[in-house]
Design an enzyme around this catalytic site. Structure first.
Site, PDB file in Angstrom:
ATOM      1  N   THR A 187      12.501  61.826  37.387  1.00  0.00           N
ATOM      2  CA  THR A 187      12.048  61.066  36.220  1.00  0.00           C
ATOM      3  C   THR A 187      13.123  60.032  35.898  1.00  0.00           C
ATOM      4  O   THR A 187      14.286  60.225  36.272  1.00  0.00           O
ATOM      5  CB  THR A 187      11.869  61.992  35.004  1.00  0.00           C
ATOM      6  OG1 THR A 187      13.151  62.602  34.728  1.00  0.00           O
ATOM      7  CG2 THR A 187      10.845  63.074  35.266  1.00  0.00           C
ATOM      8  N   GLU A 331       5.673  63.381  36.778  1.00  0.00           N
ATOM      9  CA  GLU A 331       5.260  64.794  36.890  1.00  0.00           C
ATOM     10  C   GLU A 331       3.820  64.959  37.355  1.00  0.00           C
ATOM     11  O   GLU A 331       3.373  66.064  37.642  1.00  0.00           O
ATOM     12  CB  GLU A 331       5.412  65.484  35.522  1.00  0.00           C
ATOM     13  CG  GLU A 331       6.846  65.699  35.079  1.00  0.00           C
ATOM     14  CD  GLU A 331       7.455  64.530  34.302  1.00  0.00           C
ATOM     15  OE1 GLU A 331       8.491  64.748  33.657  1.00  0.00           O
ATOM     16  OE2 GLU A 331       6.914  63.411  34.354  1.00  0.00           O
ATOM     17  N   LYS A 438       6.823  57.984  11.665  1.00  0.00           N
ATOM     18  CA  LYS A 438       6.241  58.882  10.661  1.00  0.00           C
ATOM     19  C   LYS A 438       6.606  58.342   9.282  1.00  0.00           C
ATOM     20  O   LYS A 438       7.722  58.508   8.814  1.00  0.00           O
ATOM     21  CB  LYS A 438       6.754  60.307  10.861  1.00  0.00           C
ATOM     22  CG  LYS A 438       6.388  60.869  12.237  1.00  0.00           C
ATOM     23  CD  LYS A 438       6.839  62.315  12.401  1.00  0.00           C
ATOM     24  CE  LYS A 438       6.470  62.870  13.766  1.00  0.00           C
ATOM     25  NZ  LYS A 438       7.378  62.455  14.851  1.00  0.00           N
ATOM     26  N   TRP A 443       1.194  58.856  10.477  1.00  0.00           N
ATOM     27  CA  TRP A 443       1.741  58.320  11.729  1.00  0.00           C
ATOM     28  C   TRP A 443       1.321  56.868  11.929  1.00  0.00           C
ATOM     29  O   TRP A 443       0.177  56.496  11.700  1.00  0.00           O
ATOM     30  CB  TRP A 443       1.241  59.150  12.916  1.00  0.00           C
ATOM     31  CG  TRP A 443       1.886  60.500  13.011  1.00  0.00           C
ATOM     32  CD1 TRP A 443       2.660  61.098  12.072  1.00  0.00           C
ATOM     33  CD2 TRP A 443       1.797  61.426  14.109  1.00  0.00           C
ATOM     34  NE1 TRP A 443       3.054  62.345  12.508  1.00  0.00           N
ATOM     35  CE2 TRP A 443       2.543  62.566  13.751  1.00  0.00           C
ATOM     36  CE3 TRP A 443       1.164  61.403  15.347  1.00  0.00           C
ATOM     37  CZ2 TRP A 443       2.676  63.672  14.599  1.00  0.00           C
ATOM     38  CZ3 TRP A 443       1.291  62.495  16.186  1.00  0.00           C
ATOM     39  CH2 TRP A 443       2.044  63.616  15.814  1.00  0.00           C
TER      40      TRP A 443
END
Length: 541
Positions: A187, A331, A438, A443
């Site tokens: 990654t 992944e 937030k 959100w």
């Protein structure tokens, strides 16, 4: 008693892809822009023979099944040979991202325990810096011929073409268990050390099949395909496998990814289809707009890595290029979704159709997904509820390389993305869970804010991050790089948001910068931006 099917049992092996291409599309071309500067041409038949010679050469060097072989290389024919030669013999092809910091590269090479590392000449200075910190690498191989070998080097080097010339190519691809490891990708490590995703032959072949499907990347033998996405970035999204699988002509751009070089290659080789991250298309579009150019054959592109701003999708459509939004992760090998429209969408008004195309799309067969709230409860597919996105499937990791702790939650992989899914199954990433803002318990999607800003004619690049607010906890701060020679004020930009997002979503301030830091894969590094602006005082605070 159970009745078993009576079919041949043939393992799904990566070598079968290049064997198929050589046998049935033997004369189809692979064109590469080399680090030496020239264009190289040969065929799938040539590629497969040289991959066999490479497998022989690796055997002669003592490389064993399961051993990792690293690469630091651009998209080119020698890199393609390594993909097939290494995995085909049963070793593991480990592509290393040369854009990472040298310390990270040394960490990755050591963590993977690479026995040999193959590199393009561009990266000689990098290799000389990293090699002393990688004591277990038995040899560094320069991917060139004797004539182009460096006159001097701080590291003893092997020559790629000499290794191949010493072999006769009389080699049969071995048969083994399809669940054996085939390749390893790390990654990009936006948080902590990079982690390794270890793919199998089975997972790679299934992913190649699925990604070539019409509603995924849609590869066909009648295409000419140029992956701009690097082969060191999740195996160029699987294109080095899916393109030979369908027998399409393959064009590999090498180190020159600027707008002018790409445009020249697109036109000269009659490219029909490409794939890359938004930052690459930005450079190409700017070159074309500045020189009033058009494409003569290019008709489809897949954009992934990060969300394509709607303004970019429109600009490509104006050039007769269909944009397919896709989403995935290292992944996930990486492909998860693609935004191909359903039959019922074709007659929609442009604005509604565009809204659908801006989403990351529907899963391709093999991937299952769901969104959950903070308690892990599944949320409805109404296009409004947004929650943490989880996935599962045969080409999604079970655990990270050399780490026994499984990241899975009840058999599902938590992506770290926050998303909505509509009634037709179109998923839209609203944020990374660590980037979502937030504000007063509600959100705000940083991606939506960035998309609005990117549509302003004076904006070259925009990132939205959270800034501390004493009352609301967090409020959006817009960080902007202006286009060369363009002028825009804070007030004008904030005004530009009116009527485009909810009033309370409009950023509290704009900070102008000369550049936004990018990760090694071309994504905006919001972690570094947040550090840079951590003490920023909002005018509303």
């Amino acid at each position: 008693m159970a009745l078993m099917g009576q079919m041949m049992s043939a393992p799904l092996l990566i070598s079968s892809i290049i064997k198929h291409a050589a046998r049935y599309y033997g004369s189809t071309e692979i064109v590469s822009r080399r680090t030496e500067g020239d264009l190289h041409r040969y065929t799938y038949r040539d590629c497969e023979l040289r991959a066999r010679k490479l497998a022989q050469a690796l055997g002669a060097l003592g490389v064993k099944q399961g051993e990792r072989v690293g690469t630091l290389a651009w998209n080119g024919y020698r890199h393609l040979e390594i993909y097939y030669g290494v995995s085909g013999m049963g070793a593991v092809c480990h592509t290393v991202n040369p854009r990472l910091f040298p310390e990270q590269i040394a960490y990755i090479v050591n963590h993977a325990e690479d026995g040999y590392v193959f590199f393009d000449l561009t990266f000689l200075p990098l290799v000389e810096g990293v090699a002393p910190h990688c004591p277990n690498v038995r040899g560094w191989v320069a991917m060139t011929d004797r004539a182009h070998m460096p006159a001097e080097s701080k590291v003893p080097l092997l020559c790629y073409e000499e290794l191949l010339d010493a072999q006769d190519g009389n080699y049969e691809w071995p048969q083994f268990d399809e669940n054996l490891a085939s390749s390893l990708c790390y990654t990009s490590g936006t948080t902590g050390n990079p982690k390794g995703a270890l793919y199998s032959h089975r997972s790679t072949v299934l992913h190649s099949y699925a990604s070539a499907m019409p509603d995924a990347l849609g590869c066909s033998a009648s295409d000419v395909i140029l992956p701009v996405v690097p082969m060191f970035h999740v195996n160029a999204w699987g294109l080095p496998y899916s393109v030979p699988l369908v027998g399409a002509k393959l064009v590999l751009p090498g180190p020159k990814l600027d707008g002018a070089s790409l445009y020249e290659l697109f036109e000269q080789e009659k490219v029909t289809f490409s794939a890359g991250v938004p930052t690459v298309w930005l450079g190409l579009l700017q070159h074309m707009q500045a020189n009033q150019l058009k494409f003569s054959t290019f008709r489809r592109t897949v954009i992934g890595g990060s969300a394509a701003p709607p303004a970019m999708i429109r600009a490509l459509e104006a050039l007769d290029v269909e944009v397919i939004h896709a989403w995935g992760m290292t992944e996930m090998s990486p492909l998860g979704t693609a935004s191909k429209l359903l039959a019922k969408h074709h007659d929609l008004p442009d604005a509604e159709r565009h809204k659908i195309q801006e989403k990351q799309g529907r899963v391709i067969y093999g991937v299952d997904m769901k969104i959950v709230d903070g308690e892990g409860k599944e949320l409805p597919w109404d296009g409004k509820a947004f929650g943490d996105l989880l996935v599962r499937g045969p080409w999604i990791i079970d655990r990270y390389f050399r780490n026994d702790a499984s990241p899975l939650v009840d058999g599902w992989f938590p992506t770290g993305d926050v998303a909505t899914i509509d009634a037709d199954g179109f998923m839209q990433i609203t944020d990374r869970s660590k980037d979502v803002i937030k504000s007063g318990g509600e959100w705000i999607s940083s991606i939506d804010i960035e998309n609005v800003a990117a549509a302003h004619p004076a904006v070259h690049m925009a990132a939205c991050i959270s800034a501390y607010h004493p009352k609301w906890d967090e409020r959006p701060l817009l960080v902007v790089v202006k286009k060369p020679g363009a002028e825009v004020s804070r007030e004008e930009l904030l005004q530009f948001f009116e009527g485009k997002v909810a009033k309370w979503w409009i950023p509290d301030d704009v900070a102008f910068v000369t550049e936004i830091p990018l990760t090694a894969t071309g994504k905006m590094q919001k972690l570094r931006l947040r550090e840079q602006f951590k003490d920023y005082k909002l005018p509303t605070a």
